[in-house]
Design an enzyme around this catalytic site. Structure first.
Site, PDB file in Angstrom:
ATOM      1  N   ASN A 144       0.859  -1.183   0.000  1.00 43.35           N
ATOM      2  CA  ASN A 144       0.000   0.000   0.000  1.00 43.35           C
ATOM      3  C   ASN A 144       0.900   1.239   0.000  1.00 43.35           C
ATOM      4  OD1 ASN A 144      -1.916   1.946   0.387  1.00 43.35           O
ATOM      5  ND2 ASN A 144      -2.341   1.414   2.518  1.00 43.35           N
ATOM      6  N   TRP A 145       0.922   1.917  -1.139  1.00 35.37           N
ATOM      7  CA  TRP A 145       1.821   3.087  -1.242  1.00 35.37           C
ATOM      8  C   TRP A 145       1.194   4.353  -0.671  1.00 35.37           C
ATOM      9  CZ3 TRP A 145       3.928   2.237  -6.946  1.00 35.37           C
ATOM     10  CH2 TRP A 145       4.771   1.122  -6.934  1.00 35.37           C
ATOM     11  N   LYS A 146      -0.037   4.247  -0.234  1.00 40.83           N
ATOM     12  CA  LYS A 146      -0.737   5.382   0.402  1.00 40.83           C
ATOM     13  C   LYS A 146      -0.621   6.638  -0.459  1.00 40.83           C
ATOM     14  CE  LYS A 146       0.476   3.264   4.771  1.00 40.83           C
ATOM     15  NZ  LYS A 146       0.052   3.205   6.126  1.00 40.83           N
ATOM     16  N   HIS A 165      -9.616   0.322   5.304  1.00 38.52           N
ATOM     17  CA  HIS A 165      -8.309   0.660   5.866  1.00 38.52           C
ATOM     18  C   HIS A 165      -8.484   1.627   7.038  1.00 38.52           C
ATOM     19  CE1 HIS A 165      -4.202   2.086   6.249  1.00 38.52           C
ATOM     20  NE2 HIS A 165      -3.848   0.975   5.608  1.00 38.52           N
ATOM     21  N   GLU A 171      -6.806   4.078   8.033  1.00 40.66           N
ATOM     22  CA  GLU A 171      -6.611   5.516   7.738  1.00 40.66           C
ATOM     23  C   GLU A 171      -7.873   6.120   7.133  1.00 40.66           C
ATOM     24  OE1 GLU A 171      -2.936   5.074   5.584  1.00 40.66           O
ATOM     25  OE2 GLU A 171      -1.887   4.674   7.467  1.00 40.66           O
ATOM     26  N   GLU A 200      -5.252  -6.130  10.578  1.00 41.68           N
ATOM     27  CA  GLU A 200      -4.389  -4.955  10.756  1.00 41.68           C
ATOM     28  C   GLU A 200      -4.770  -4.223  12.055  1.00 41.68           C
ATOM     29  OE1 GLU A 200      -2.435  -3.514   6.937  1.00 41.68           O
ATOM     30  OE2 GLU A 200      -4.245  -2.340   7.178  1.00 41.68           O
ATOM     31  N   GLY A 230       1.801   2.065  10.782  1.00 39.86           N
ATOM     32  CA  GLY A 230       2.770   3.158  10.717  1.00 39.86           C
ATOM     33  C   GLY A 230       3.361   3.566  12.057  1.00 39.86           C
ATOM     34  N   SER A 283       3.119  -2.197  10.420  1.00 42.54           N
ATOM     35  CA  SER A 283       4.541  -2.050  10.746  1.00 42.54           C
ATOM     36  C   SER A 283       5.386  -3.280  10.403  1.00 42.54           C
ATOM     37  CB  SER A 283       4.718  -1.670  12.222  1.00 42.54           C
ATOM     38  OG  SER A 283       4.168  -0.399  12.456  1.00 42.54           O
TER      39      SER A 283
HETATM   40  C1  PEP Z   1      -1.030  -0.274   5.784  1.00 39.25           C
HETATM   41  O1  PEP Z   1      -1.036   0.803   5.208  1.00 39.25           O
HETATM   42  O2  PEP Z   1      -1.969  -1.065   5.651  1.00 39.25           O
HETATM   43  C2  PEP Z   1       0.104  -0.607   6.650  1.00 39.25           C
HETATM   44  C3  PEP Z   1       0.140  -1.811   7.170  1.00 39.25           C
HETATM   45  O3  PEP Z   1       1.014   0.363   6.843  1.00 39.25           O
HETATM   46  P1  PEP Z   1       2.436   0.205   7.565  1.00 39.25           P
HETATM   47  O4  PEP Z   1       3.088  -1.026   7.014  1.00 39.25           O
HETATM   48  O5  PEP Z   1       3.171   1.451   7.231  1.00 39.25           O
HETATM   49  O6  PEP Z   1       2.175   0.070   9.032  1.00 39.25           O
END
Ligand code: PEP
Length: 250
Positions: A9-11, A95, A97, A167, A173, A212
């Site tokens: 996931n490049w966000k 997600h 976010e 998640e 993050g 993470s």
């Molecule tokens: C994500 O965006 O789903 C994610 C797991 O981010 P990160 O790996 O940066 O925690």
């Protein structure tokens, strides 16, 4: 060797230049990965560009979001039909976010999930608890509640694949994450629940972990028997590290 699904996931990151560079790095491991499938979720505006860059490479694409509507006066949005039109197969739904910054609740997530499924694309559903719930040992309960509420009206027959990313919200993050053994327990629990409740999804269910994941913890996490893959955010943006990470399981 088990099959592994890695979603990156490049966000809200990247430019045409950095994407080109990143794909070049990803290419280094792509043809060595028979048991590993990689799906990239770039920002929506770069989906088409990324698609051109991965031509003839064994990588697929996911959108990070869709709108609830198919067309109309919804300025700034992108519909599932548009994603289908440019050949996208997967969409990340739920997600954390989007929950935090765009107030997406289970009701919206359910609608989006079904919209993707009804249009014969594949949702990648993120579920997970917050830190208080984690500390209070409520993770299993929260995950199952989310699955129940999101899948309650889903046309199960239309499901091509059920991809769920466990998640924990407090892991995204933050460089904090549950112990790999804890992840294993939760993934196993989720999988058993789905197998019991939806027999027809037996061979179609993939339970990932996300939060993470990095070069130091990737192997410990992925080697857990019920971790079918990972959803990786920040660590997927560094091509060199990402390649080293994947090399650990080649
Ligand atoms: C994500 O965006 O789903 C994610 C797991 O981010 P990160 O790996 O940066 O925690």
């Amino acid at each position: 060797m088990k099959k592994i699904l890695i979603v990156t996931n490049w966000k809200l990151n990247g430019t045409k230049k950095t994407i080109k560079k990143l794909i070049k790095k990803y290419k280094k491991i792509i043809n060595k990965t028979k048991n590993i499938k990689i799906i990239i979720a770039p920002p929506l505006i770069y989906l088409d560009y990324t698609k051109k860059k991965i031509k003839k490479i064994n990588i697929e694409l996911a959108a990070q979001n869709i709108d609830l509507h198919l067309s109309g006066a919804y300025t700034g949005e992108t519909s599932i039909k548009m994603l289908k039109d440019i050949g996208i197969k997967y969409v990340i739904i739920g997600h954390s976010e989007r929950k935090i910054y765009h107030n997406e609740n289970n009701n919206i997530i359910e609608k989006k999930f079904n919209l993707v499924n009804d249009n014969r694309l594949i949702p990648i559903l993120c579920i997970g608890e917050n830190y208080t719930e984690y500390k209070n040992n409520q993770t299993k309960k929260i995950c199952i509640q989310q699955i129940k509420s999101i899948l309650k009206n889903t046309k199960k027959k239309l499901i091509k694949k059920l991809i769920i990313a466990y998640e924990p919200i407090w892991s995204i993050g933050t460089n904090k994450y549950p112990k790999p053994k804890e992840i294993q327990k939760i993934n196993k629990y989720i999988k058993s629940y789905i197998y019991k409740k939806y027999k027809e999804l037996h061979n179609k269910t993939i339970i990932q972990y996300g939060g993470s994941v990095n070069i130091n913890n990737f192997y410990e996490i992925i080697k857990q028997p019920n971790v079918d893959g990972t959803l990786i955010g920040n660590a997927s943006l560094n091509g060199k590290n990402f390649v080293s990470m994947i090399k650990q399981i080649l």
